[in-house]
Design a protein around this motif. Structure first.
Motif, PDB file in Angstrom:
ATOM      1  N   GLN A   1       9.445  -8.741 -45.148  1.00 54.36           N
ATOM      2  CA  GLN A   1       8.650  -9.270 -44.166  1.00 54.36           C
ATOM      3  C   GLN A   1       7.149  -8.435 -44.318  1.00 54.36           C
ATOM      4  O   GLN A   1       7.279  -7.320 -44.217  1.00 54.36           O
ATOM      5  CB  GLN A   1       8.961  -9.564 -42.659  1.00 54.36           C
ATOM      6  CG  GLN A   1       9.668 -10.769 -42.336  1.00 54.36           C
ATOM      7  CD  GLN A   1      10.261 -10.896 -40.926  1.00 54.36           C
ATOM      8  OE1 GLN A   1      10.399  -9.727 -40.259  1.00 54.36           O
ATOM      9  NE2 GLN A   1      10.408 -11.995 -40.496  1.00 54.36           N
TER      10      GLN A   1
ATOM     11  N   SER B   1       5.725 -16.586 -44.157  1.00 55.40           N
ATOM     12  CA  SER B   1       6.135 -17.674 -43.435  1.00 55.40           C
ATOM     13  C   SER B   1       5.095 -18.866 -43.267  1.00 55.40           C
ATOM     14  O   SER B   1       5.485 -19.867 -43.127  1.00 55.40           O
ATOM     15  CB  SER B   1       7.036 -17.357 -42.394  1.00 55.40           C
ATOM     16  OG  SER B   1       6.139 -17.051 -41.360  1.00 55.40           O
TER      17      SER B   1
ATOM     18  N   GLU C   1       4.770   0.854 -40.853  1.00 57.59           N
ATOM     19  CA  GLU C   1       4.071   0.478 -39.679  1.00 57.59           C
ATOM     20  C   GLU C   1       2.684   1.000 -39.637  1.00 57.59           C
ATOM     21  O   GLU C   1       2.578   2.156 -39.762  1.00 57.59           O
ATOM     22  CB  GLU C   1       4.728   0.695 -38.323  1.00 57.59           C
ATOM     23  CG  GLU C   1       6.031  -0.517 -38.350  1.00 57.59           C
ATOM     24  CD  GLU C   1       6.470  -0.462 -36.765  1.00 57.59           C
ATOM     25  OE1 GLU C   1       5.987   0.581 -35.909  1.00 57.59           O
ATOM     26  OE2 GLU C   1       7.452  -1.259 -36.589  1.00 57.59           O
TER      27      GLU C   1
ATOM     28  N   ASP D   1      -0.214  -8.585 -36.658  1.00 60.01           N
ATOM     29  CA  ASP D   1      -0.406  -8.880 -35.261  1.00 60.01           C
ATOM     30  C   ASP D   1       0.351  -9.855 -34.677  1.00 60.01           C
ATOM     31  O   ASP D   1       0.177 -11.066 -34.115  1.00 60.01           O
ATOM     32  CB  ASP D   1      -1.889  -9.256 -35.088  1.00 60.01           C
ATOM     33  CG  ASP D   1      -2.910  -8.187 -35.251  1.00 60.01           C
ATOM     34  OD1 ASP D   1      -2.530  -6.980 -34.934  1.00 60.01           O
ATOM     35  OD2 ASP D   1      -4.090  -8.481 -35.614  1.00 60.01           O
ATOM     36  N   GLY D   2       1.732  -9.694 -35.201  1.00 56.55           N
ATOM     37  CA  GLY D   2       2.754 -10.700 -34.802  1.00 56.55           C
ATOM     38  C   GLY D   2       2.841 -11.925 -35.594  1.00 56.55           C
ATOM     39  O   GLY D   2       3.982 -12.743 -35.396  1.00 56.55           O
ATOM     40  N   THR D   3       2.178 -11.887 -36.643  1.00 57.18           N
ATOM     41  CA  THR D   3       2.399 -13.259 -37.627  1.00 57.18           C
ATOM     42  C   THR D   3       3.056 -12.943 -38.967  1.00 57.18           C
ATOM     43  O   THR D   3       2.500 -11.998 -39.761  1.00 57.18           O
ATOM     44  CB  THR D   3       0.914 -13.586 -37.920  1.00 57.18           C
ATOM     45  OG1 THR D   3      -0.025 -14.082 -36.714  1.00 57.18           O
ATOM     46  CG2 THR D   3       1.142 -15.145 -38.958  1.00 57.18           C
ATOM     47  N   ASP D   4       4.061 -13.667 -39.073  1.00 54.40           N
ATOM     48  CA  ASP D   4       4.894 -13.322 -40.289  1.00 54.40           C
ATOM     49  C   ASP D   4       4.192 -13.916 -41.237  1.00 54.40           C
ATOM     50  O   ASP D   4       4.021 -15.136 -41.614  1.00 54.40           O
ATOM     51  CB  ASP D   4       6.436 -13.778 -40.450  1.00 54.40           C
ATOM     52  CG  ASP D   4       7.215 -13.642 -41.617  1.00 54.40           C
ATOM     53  OD1 ASP D   4       6.410 -12.818 -42.370  1.00 54.40           O
ATOM     54  OD2 ASP D   4       8.249 -13.679 -41.421  1.00 54.40           O
ATOM     55  N   ILE D   5       3.198 -13.341 -42.110  1.00 59.78           N
ATOM     56  CA  ILE D   5       2.227 -13.854 -43.018  1.00 59.78           C
ATOM     57  C   ILE D   5       2.895 -14.710 -44.156  1.00 59.78           C
ATOM     58  O   ILE D   5       2.508 -15.707 -44.618  1.00 59.78           O
ATOM     59  CB  ILE D   5       1.068 -13.004 -43.593  1.00 59.78           C
ATOM     60  CG1 ILE D   5       1.786 -12.105 -44.609  1.00 59.78           C
ATOM     61  CG2 ILE D   5       0.427 -12.247 -42.405  1.00 59.78           C
ATOM     62  CD1 ILE D   5       0.814 -11.381 -45.457  1.00 59.78           C
TER      63      ILE D   5
ATOM     64  N   SER E   1       3.115  -4.540 -39.735  1.00 60.92           N
ATOM     65  CA  SER E   1       4.470  -3.958 -39.809  1.00 60.92           C
ATOM     66  C   SER E   1       5.323  -4.729 -41.262  1.00 60.92           C
ATOM     67  O   SER E   1       4.994  -5.900 -41.543  1.00 60.92           O
ATOM     68  CB  SER E   1       5.342  -4.494 -38.718  1.00 60.92           C
ATOM     69  OG  SER E   1       6.427  -4.384 -38.689  1.00 60.92           O
ATOM     70  N   CYS E   2       5.809  -3.804 -41.870  1.00 58.75           N
ATOM     71  CA  CYS E   2       6.416  -4.355 -43.313  1.00 58.75           C
ATOM     72  C   CYS E   2       7.930  -3.842 -42.931  1.00 58.75           C
ATOM     73  O   CYS E   2       8.272  -2.736 -42.557  1.00 58.75           O
ATOM     74  CB  CYS E   2       5.949  -3.526 -44.527  1.00 58.75           C
ATOM     75  SG  CYS E   2       4.301  -3.676 -44.715  1.00 58.75           S
ATOM     76  N   ARG E   3       8.863  -4.964 -43.192  1.00 59.43           N
ATOM     77  CA  ARG E   3      10.179  -4.733 -43.124  1.00 59.43           C
ATOM     78  C   ARG E   3      11.021  -4.870 -44.257  1.00 59.43           C
ATOM     79  O   ARG E   3      10.926  -6.188 -44.707  1.00 59.43           O
ATOM     80  CB  ARG E   3      10.818  -5.572 -41.941  1.00 59.43           C
ATOM     81  CG  ARG E   3      10.265  -5.092 -40.647  1.00 59.43           C
ATOM     82  CD  ARG E   3      11.288  -3.989 -39.987  1.00 59.43           C
ATOM     83  NE  ARG E   3      10.688  -3.382 -38.856  1.00 59.43           N
ATOM     84  CZ  ARG E   3      10.018  -2.317 -38.944  1.00 59.43           C
ATOM     85  NH1 ARG E   3       9.551  -1.637 -40.295  1.00 59.43           N
ATOM     86  NH2 ARG E   3       9.320  -1.675 -37.738  1.00 59.43           N
TER      87      ARG E   3
ATOM     88  N   THR F   1       4.149  -8.289 -41.179  1.00 63.38           N
ATOM     89  CA  THR F   1       3.797  -9.257 -39.936  1.00 63.38           C
ATOM     90  C   THR F   1       2.425  -8.604 -39.756  1.00 63.38           C
ATOM     91  O   THR F   1       2.188  -7.128 -39.725  1.00 63.38           O
ATOM     92  CB  THR F   1       4.858  -8.695 -38.898  1.00 63.38           C
ATOM     93  OG1 THR F   1       6.094  -9.179 -39.431  1.00 63.38           O
ATOM     94  CG2 THR F   1       4.521  -9.516 -37.560  1.00 63.38           C
TER      95      THR F   1
END
Lengths: 403, 222
Positions: free
Chosen positions: B61, B71, B27, B65-69, B3-5, B63
């Protein structure tokens, strides 16, 4: 670590000519530093021995005594005139560093040489002496005591053997090296006690024992200047304080040479520091170029998971291997240079009686190890910053050739 | 799930700041084959670099698999790249001083699996799957460009990543080799369930994708 070392070695092997040039450049610098440091320390030791052996800065003898300036600053000359042994101790002259009293008697029929040959018997105080003992090349392993004698280089006798002087037995305690000065070459040196014990056997011009054989009387003093004092200052101080004395100065260029050589050695040290610094800068510049050239490869390594520490480690290990190898090669070259030096200049110096004292083996090993370690440190320092800077960049920037 | 936001990448140039990717949302579901297409300079590669943890976004951001890479710490991000993402670049990206088998084993070794025989066995098996079983000890310069690219795919798979990012992996290859390489990548996507994101100019390749992301001027247009 093994992986990084392996990558570093492969990188060095990839650019053989450049790696070889880097190794050679570091080898030259390390060789100069190793050879320079070893020779400098050796020259320093030799200077210490040599200048000590050169004897005193000036001599103080009874006014009217004849002096031979060649021998003067090694021993005083035999005369019938004497001075009090505690003359300098009582006077306390600030410009005088050390004053070593000596007694000299030139004797015949002593039994040492053939019947008519004259021999110089030289008495000195081991506690104050600084002109005789530095020439000792071999001695019995104990302190000198009454009845012991030290022989000049021209005399052959085994250590510990008996030497009869006027029929009295003496023990050969030690032997001096070649000085080139007759007094030392054929002289027999002993403590004041031993010297004075010969009073009954030595006859002066008047028939009785010469005054110098009396306790508390000496032929003269060998004087070393206090640090910073000039011969002129000392001469004025001595002549104005002590009565009935003559001051004989040696070659004043000696102290000049001593100071000049010390300055020269400091200059060499500064040059070596500069050389190492410039080598460190060269390694740094070279590794900046290597990092720039290998940005894509470093970016790729980061992209596939290399951590910053691994990137820096790989580059630093590469530099350390190259500069360490250069250090080892430099030491090997330095050893060759010193062998040549030993066979030429040192051989010549020793032949003419100038001492050259090499650093001992363990210290040479320490200097060699220090040169190799310093070369490796230069590699580490020189490569660290370019590698660290590259490791901070995003892999994508490095892959695209930026950063 | 990727996912990119609000993803944005600005570059500073002599003419001022240029937005390569201008606030993009995207996504891609796990296990999908997605193609990112667009003209040169449209921002495809910059997007891919940010998704893959290779280039820090100016904003936004990513993400996985749930990891904000972005960060993650520097080392954690390196570990993430190492374990979770496989890259196939548009250039020959093998280290020239290493044999093919060493190149393939390298990510595992960098990840701490250094020198184990299991790593080398896995690398040899992957090269075998790519038809390079006879070239384990060959150096990159000793094999063809297509074989090099296959070795790169094998390297991308050594740590069994969740995501393969292929940035124009066939741009410099002939048509037949291009087909073979794409077959390998698609097989990985189908058989291993690995998410495959392909950046390409080639519309024919993109048409096989389950999701096509068309980018122009740093923004998604379709």
């Amino acid at each position: 670590m093994r992986l990084l070392a392996s990558l570093a070695l492969q990188n060095l092997g990839r650019r053989k000519a450049r790696s070889l040039l880097l190794i050679m450049a570091v080898a030259v610098a390390s060789g100069v530093v190793f050879t320079g440091a070893t020779l400098m320390r050796s020259i320093d030791s030799s200077m210490a021995v040599g200048f000590t052996r050169l004897g005193a800065d000036m001599m103080v003898v009874p006014e009217g005594a004849l002096t031979n300036i060649t021998a003067a600053l090694l021993t005083v000359e035999p005369t019938d005139l004497v001075l009090d042994q505690d003359l300098f101790a009582r006077a306390g002259i600030a410009s005088v560093g050390r004053a070593a009293p000596q007694k000299i008697a030139r004797v015949e029929h002593s039994g040492i040489d053939s019947h008519h040959d004259s021999v110089d018997l030289i008495g000195f105080d081991p506690a104050l002496d600084f002109t005789v003992r530095p020439w000792l090349v071999e001695k019995i392993n104990r302190d000198m005591r009454q009845g012991d004698v030290i022989l000049g280089a021209a005399r052959e006798a085994a250590l510990g053997s008996e030497l009869l002087i006027f029929g009295k037995p003496h023990t050969v305690y030690g032997r001096l090296g070649k000085t080139g000065v007759g007094t030392h070459e054929r002289g027999v040196f002993m403590t004041f006690d031993t010297f004075e014990a010969l009073a009954g056997s030595v006859h002066g011009h008047g028939g009785g024992p010469p005054a110098v054989l009396q306790k508390g009387k000496v032929s003269g003093f060998l004087v070393e200047l206090a640090p910073g004092a000039t011969p002129l200052q000392a001469r004025f101080a001595i002549l104005s304080t002590l009565k009935g004395v003559k001051v004989v100065t040696g070659d004043s260029t000696m102290s000049g040479i001593r100071q000049g050589l010390a300055a020269l050695l400091n200059g060499i040290l500064a040059l070596m520091v500069l050389m190492f610094t410039s080598t460190a800068l060269m390694v740094s510049v070279l590794f900046s170029a290597i990092v720039t050239e290998r940005r894509g490869e470093l970016g790729l390594l980061k992209a596939i998971g290399a951590r910053r520490g691994q990137i820096v480690g790989m580059m630093v290990i590469e530099a350390v291997i190259a500069t360490g190898a250069g250090g080892v090669l430099g030491v090997a070259l330095g050893v060759l240079v010193m062998r040549l030096y030993e066979r030429s200049l040192v051989y010549y110096l020793e032949n003419i009686g100038v001492p050259f004292v090499w650093l001992d083996g363990p210290r040479i090993v320490v200097v060699a190890a220090a040169a190799v370690v310093m070369a490796s440190i230069i590699g580490a320092l020189g490569s660290f910053y370019p590698a660290w800077r590259a490791s901070r960049r995003d892999p994508y920037d490095l892959v695209r050739g930026e950063g | 799930m990727l996912s990119c936001r609000g993803l944005r990448k600005d570059y500073v140039t002599e003419r001022g700041e240029v937005a390569a990717v201008a606030g993009l949302d995207l996504e891609i579901a796990t296990g999908r084959y997605a193609a990112i297409i667009g003209r040169s300079g449209s921002g495809k590669s910059s997007l891919m670099a940010m998704i893959g943890g290779l280039s820090r976004p100016s904003q936004g951001q990513v993400t996985v698999d749930g990891t904000d890479i972005w960060s993650l710490s520097e080392n954690a991000l390196a570990a993430f790249r190492n374990k979770r993402i496989g890259y196939v670049f548009q250039f020959a990206s093998l280290l020239p001083t290493l044999r093919l088998v060493d190149n393939v084993a390298l990510p595992a070794m960098l990840g701490g699996d250094a020198g184990s025989s299991a790593t080398y066995a896995r690398a040899a098996a992957l090269l075998g799957q790519m038809g390079l079983g006879g070239h384990l000890d060959a150096y990159p310069s000793e094999v063809s460009a297509g074989e090099q690219r296959r070795a790169v795919i094998a390297r991308a798979l050594i740590n069994e990543p969740a995501l393969i990012l292929a940035d124009e992996p066939t741009s410099d290859l002939d048509e037949q080799t291009e087909i073979e390489i794409m077959d390998e990548l698609l097989a990985v996507n189908r058989e291993r369930g690995t998410t495959l994101i392909l950046v390409t100019h080639n519309l024919a390749l993109a048409e096989q994708a389950e999701q096509i992301v068309h980018i122009a001027h740093g923004a998604i247009v379709a």
